[in-house]
Design a protein around this motif. Structure first.
Motif, PDB file in Angstrom:
ATOM      1  N   ASP A 100       0.891  -1.436  -0.146  1.00 41.88           N
ATOM      2  CA  ASP A 100       0.007  -0.308  -0.196  1.00 41.88           C
ATOM      3  C   ASP A 100       0.960   1.294  -0.080  1.00 41.88           C
ATOM      4  O   ASP A 100       2.249   1.481   0.858  1.00 41.88           O
ATOM      5  N   LEU A 101      -0.233   2.378  -0.735  1.00 42.59           N
ATOM      6  CA  LEU A 101       0.906   3.452  -0.617  1.00 42.59           C
ATOM      7  C   LEU A 101       0.405   3.818   0.648  1.00 42.59           C
ATOM      8  O   LEU A 101      -0.308   3.365   1.395  1.00 42.59           O
ATOM      9  N   HIS A 102       0.443   5.529   0.814  1.00 39.36           N
ATOM     10  CA  HIS A 102       0.288   6.041   1.760  1.00 39.36           C
ATOM     11  C   HIS A 102      -1.141   6.536   1.724  1.00 39.36           C
ATOM     12  O   HIS A 102      -2.427   6.014   2.232  1.00 39.36           O
ATOM     13  N   VAL A 103      -1.413   6.592  -0.129  1.00 38.97           N
ATOM     14  CA  VAL A 103      -2.989   7.156  -0.426  1.00 38.97           C
ATOM     15  C   VAL A 103      -3.038   6.623  -1.216  1.00 38.97           C
ATOM     16  O   VAL A 103      -2.496   6.479  -2.177  1.00 38.97           O
ATOM     17  N   ASN A 104      -4.026   5.441  -1.026  1.00 38.28           N
ATOM     18  CA  ASN A 104      -4.252   4.280  -2.518  1.00 38.28           C
ATOM     19  C   ASN A 104      -5.605   4.643  -3.409  1.00 38.28           C
ATOM     20  O   ASN A 104      -6.422   5.440  -3.264  1.00 38.28           O
ATOM     21  N   TYR A 105      -4.773   4.946  -4.274  1.00 38.77           N
ATOM     22  CA  TYR A 105      -5.541   5.767  -5.826  1.00 38.77           C
ATOM     23  C   TYR A 105      -5.530   4.571  -7.074  1.00 38.77           C
ATOM     24  O   TYR A 105      -4.229   4.471  -7.401  1.00 38.77           O
ATOM     25  N   GLN A 106      -6.394   4.860  -8.152  1.00 35.06           N
ATOM     26  CA  GLN A 106      -6.063   4.790  -8.983  1.00 35.06           C
ATOM     27  C   GLN A 106      -5.265   5.836 -10.487  1.00 35.06           C
ATOM     28  O   GLN A 106      -5.529   6.901  -9.859  1.00 35.06           O
ATOM     29  N   GLY A 107      -4.788   4.821 -11.342  1.00 37.48           N
ATOM     30  CA  GLY A 107      -4.312   5.713 -12.302  1.00 37.48           C
ATOM     31  C   GLY A 107      -3.082   6.363 -11.801  1.00 37.48           C
ATOM     32  O   GLY A 107      -2.541   5.736 -10.689  1.00 37.48           O
ATOM     33  N   SER A 108      -2.145   6.968 -13.012  1.00 40.95           N
ATOM     34  CA  SER A 108      -0.849   7.704 -11.805  1.00 40.95           C
ATOM     35  C   SER A 108      -1.171   8.905 -10.335  1.00 40.95           C
ATOM     36  O   SER A 108      -2.559   9.591 -10.256  1.00 40.95           O
ATOM     37  N   GLN A 109       0.522   9.250 -10.234  1.00 39.90           N
ATOM     38  CA  GLN A 109      -0.070   9.844  -9.860  1.00 39.90           C
ATOM     39  C   GLN A 109      -0.535  11.125  -9.621  1.00 39.90           C
ATOM     40  O   GLN A 109      -0.530  11.990  -8.652  1.00 39.90           O
ATOM     41  N   LEU A 110      -0.198  11.697 -11.240  1.00 42.44           N
ATOM     42  CA  LEU A 110      -0.706  13.689 -11.128  1.00 42.44           C
ATOM     43  C   LEU A 110      -2.307  13.480 -11.105  1.00 42.44           C
ATOM     44  O   LEU A 110      -2.166  14.161 -11.014  1.00 42.44           O
ATOM     45  N   SER A 111      -3.011  12.991 -11.419  1.00 44.17           N
ATOM     46  CA  SER A 111      -4.488  12.493 -11.705  1.00 44.17           C
ATOM     47  C   SER A 111      -4.511  12.286 -10.245  1.00 44.17           C
ATOM     48  O   SER A 111      -6.131  13.214 -10.077  1.00 44.17           O
ATOM     49  N   TYR A 112      -4.274  11.612  -9.301  1.00 42.94           N
ATOM     50  CA  TYR A 112      -4.433  11.987  -8.155  1.00 42.94           C
ATOM     51  C   TYR A 112      -4.269  13.654  -7.402  1.00 42.94           C
ATOM     52  O   TYR A 112      -5.180  14.001  -6.997  1.00 42.94           O
ATOM     53  N   ALA A 113      -2.794  13.876  -7.671  1.00 44.52           N
ATOM     54  CA  ALA A 113      -2.921  14.828  -6.868  1.00 44.52           C
ATOM     55  C   ALA A 113      -3.815  16.465  -7.942  1.00 44.52           C
ATOM     56  O   ALA A 113      -4.510  17.515  -6.862  1.00 44.52           O
ATOM     57  N   LEU A 114      -4.367  16.585  -9.619  1.00 41.47           N
ATOM     58  CA  LEU A 114      -5.323  16.982  -9.496  1.00 41.47           C
ATOM     59  C   LEU A 114      -6.957  16.860  -9.480  1.00 41.47           C
ATOM     60  O   LEU A 114      -7.142  18.058  -8.317  1.00 41.47           O
ATOM     61  N   ALA A 115      -6.786  15.635  -8.774  1.00 47.91           N
ATOM     62  CA  ALA A 115      -7.887  15.492  -8.422  1.00 47.91           C
ATOM     63  C   ALA A 115      -8.236  16.274  -6.897  1.00 47.91           C
ATOM     64  O   ALA A 115      -9.373  16.769  -7.020  1.00 47.91           O
ATOM     65  N   PHE A 116      -7.280  15.784  -6.336  1.00 47.38           N
ATOM     66  CA  PHE A 116      -7.078  16.315  -4.887  1.00 47.38           C
ATOM     67  C   PHE A 116      -6.872  17.152  -4.662  1.00 47.38           C
ATOM     68  O   PHE A 116      -7.751  18.364  -4.395  1.00 47.38           O
ATOM     69  N   LEU A 117      -6.121  18.623  -5.273  1.00 47.38           N
ATOM     70  CA  LEU A 117      -6.349  19.889  -5.588  1.00 47.38           C
ATOM     71  C   LEU A 117      -7.597  20.406  -5.873  1.00 47.38           C
ATOM     72  O   LEU A 117      -8.152  21.326  -5.520  1.00 47.38           O
ATOM     73  N   ARG A 118      -8.544  20.240  -7.152  1.00 48.24           N
ATOM     74  CA  ARG A 118      -9.341  20.076  -7.019  1.00 48.24           C
ATOM     75  C   ARG A 118     -10.998  20.524  -5.744  1.00 48.24           C
ATOM     76  O   ARG A 118     -11.066  21.038  -5.865  1.00 48.24           O
ATOM     77  N   ALA A 119     -10.474  19.012  -5.044  1.00 47.78           N
ATOM     78  CA  ALA A 119     -11.241  18.815  -4.301  1.00 47.78           C
ATOM     79  C   ALA A 119     -11.158  19.534  -2.892  1.00 47.78           C
ATOM     80  O   ALA A 119     -12.071  19.203  -1.426  1.00 47.78           O
ATOM     81  N   HIS A 120     -10.208  19.901  -2.690  1.00 53.59           N
ATOM     82  CA  HIS A 120      -9.266  20.333  -1.466  1.00 53.59           C
ATOM     83  C   HIS A 120      -8.282  22.132  -2.056  1.00 53.59           C
ATOM     84  O   HIS A 120      -7.532  21.911  -1.374  1.00 53.59           O
ATOM     85  N   GLN A 121      -9.851  22.380  -2.085  1.00 55.65           N
ATOM     86  CA  GLN A 121      -9.287  24.182  -2.361  1.00 55.65           C
ATOM     87  C   GLN A 121      -8.426  25.212  -1.226  1.00 55.65           C
ATOM     88  O   GLN A 121      -7.766  26.459  -2.040  1.00 55.65           O
ATOM     89  N   HIS A 122      -8.497  23.997  -0.253  1.00 52.38           N
ATOM     90  CA  HIS A 122      -7.570  24.924   0.781  1.00 52.38           C
ATOM     91  C   HIS A 122      -6.038  24.534   1.038  1.00 52.38           C
ATOM     92  O   HIS A 122      -5.863  24.892   2.411  1.00 52.38           O
ATOM     93  N   THR A 123      -5.900  24.025  -0.011  1.00 51.08           N
ATOM     94  CA  THR A 123      -4.793  23.310   0.182  1.00 51.08           C
ATOM     95  C   THR A 123      -3.176  24.114  -0.384  1.00 51.08           C
ATOM     96  O   THR A 123      -3.676  24.622  -0.793  1.00 51.08           O
ATOM     97  N   SER A 124      -2.477  24.481   0.956  1.00 54.78           N
ATOM     98  CA  SER A 124      -1.580  26.048   0.551  1.00 54.78           C
ATOM     99  C   SER A 124      -0.492  25.283   0.783  1.00 54.78           C
ATOM    100  O   SER A 124       0.413  26.664   0.414  1.00 54.78           O
ATOM    101  N   LEU A 125       0.043  23.882   0.656  1.00 54.13           N
ATOM    102  CA  LEU A 125       1.724  23.540   0.519  1.00 54.13           C
ATOM    103  C   LEU A 125       1.429  22.182  -0.570  1.00 54.13           C
ATOM    104  O   LEU A 125       0.520  21.167   0.004  1.00 54.13           O
ATOM    105  N   VAL A 126       2.111  22.342  -1.605  1.00 53.54           N
ATOM    106  CA  VAL A 126       2.979  21.390  -2.354  1.00 53.54           C
ATOM    107  C   VAL A 126       3.890  20.818  -2.369  1.00 53.54           C
ATOM    108  O   VAL A 126       5.065  21.406  -2.826  1.00 53.54           O
ATOM    109  N   THR A 127       4.957  19.643  -2.194  1.00 55.64           N
ATOM    110  CA  THR A 127       6.113  19.718  -1.970  1.00 55.64           C
ATOM    111  C   THR A 127       6.588  18.391  -3.665  1.00 55.64           C
ATOM    112  O   THR A 127       5.588  17.559  -3.635  1.00 55.64           O
ATOM    113  N   MET A 128       7.566  18.644  -4.011  1.00 56.80           N
ATOM    114  CA  MET A 128       8.052  17.707  -5.029  1.00 56.80           C
ATOM    115  C   MET A 128       9.691  16.901  -4.614  1.00 56.80           C
ATOM    116  O   MET A 128      10.098  18.029  -5.170  1.00 56.80           O
TER     117      MET A 128
END
Length: 270
Positions: A100-128
């Motif tokens: 398992d990952l810390h967060v399990n998702y289908q598809g690519s990591q970027l697809s998950y990140a985009l969906a997360f950011l659209r759903a959580h507009q209060h997010t203030s930090l992304v690290t890479m």
């Protein structure tokens, strides 16, 4: 409908909605961590099925900043496979098939990140943290022959630049205007001039692209180097920054102390 039935129906509908909402939504997450095994917190001594046993710098950083973190990193992720699961990786998909990952998702990591950011507009930090596995794949393709590796570096750096540009364009395209911080890579021994040269070049590419999208570079290279050079002659293993193995050698991944050092490097960039 009688009032009692209306209340019961409303309660049932609310329960269903809550179950469909990501667990961290109720905790108001403000930090999304992306990348490879370094932010994932990979350790060879932890079972792939024990996701909570892997603790990387994002968890330490979240503690320092007192925020919740959603860590979507995947061990073995390359800059290309972060965008598409069909792109070559260095073990990410294999790891996902075993544990398992810390967060399990289908598809690519970027697809998950985009969906997360659209759903959580209060997010203030992304690290890479990304790019090292691109180099590891080049090494394997060249059978570790140095002239071949050196010859392949210009194309590799151009690929990382293009991939990271596409990643950041997509992230900003969600409307996310918060902080983006790219953590630069360390080296296992700062006396290894070839490693220092290659990682420094990769770090420069990642830093430049990140800054072009309004982000910042956190100096993981310098943070490890300052400790390794002053306490252990440049050896990150001897300095306690890497995971110690039973035979006295070190794995390439950060120890608990190393993860804390990297977390403070990101905090310093903020």
């Amino acid at each position: 409908m009688k009032r009692g039935f209306r209340v019961l129906a409303l309660a049932a509908a609310t329960a269903v909605a809550l179950m469909a909402t990501p667990a961290l939504a109720a905790e108001s997450p403000t930090y999304l961590a992306l990348g490879d095994s370094v932010p994932f917190g990979f350790s060879p001594s932890v079972s792939p099925s024990d996701a909570d046993g892997f603790i990387g710098y994002p968890e330490d950083l979240a503690g320092v900043r007192d925020v919740a973190v959603r860590n979507a990193a995947c061990p073995g992720e390359t800059s290309g496979s972060l965008i598409s699961t069909s792109a070559p990786d260095n073990g990410c998909q294999a790891f996902r098939s075993l544990g398992d990952l810390h967060v399990n998702y289908q598809g690519s990591q970027l697809s998950y990140a985009l969906a997360f950011l659209r759903a959580h507009q209060h997010t203030s930090l992304v690290t890479m943290t990304i790019g090292a596995n691109d180099i590891f794949l080049l090494q394997k393709a060249c059978n570790y022959v140095v002239p071949c590796i050196v010859g392949g570096l210009p194309a590799l750096f151009a690929s990382v630049q293009a991939n990271l540009t596409a990643i950041y364009q997509a992230i900003r395209g969600t409307g996310y205007q918060g902080s983006i911080v790219a953590l630069t890579y360390y080296v296992t021994n700062y006396n290894d001039l070839v490693a220092v040269f290659v990682i420094s070049k990769l770090n420069a590419v990642v830093s430049a692209v990140t800054q072009a999208f309004g982000g910042r570079a956190a100096d993981g290279f310098g943070a490890f180097g300052a400790i390794a050079l002053t306490t252990a002659g440049g050896d990150s293993c001897a300095a306690g920054l890497l995971i110690k193995m039973a035979d006295g050698s070190c794995n390439i991944h950060p120890s608990a102390f190393g993860a804390q050092v990297l977390a403070h490097a990101v905090e310093a960039a903020l």
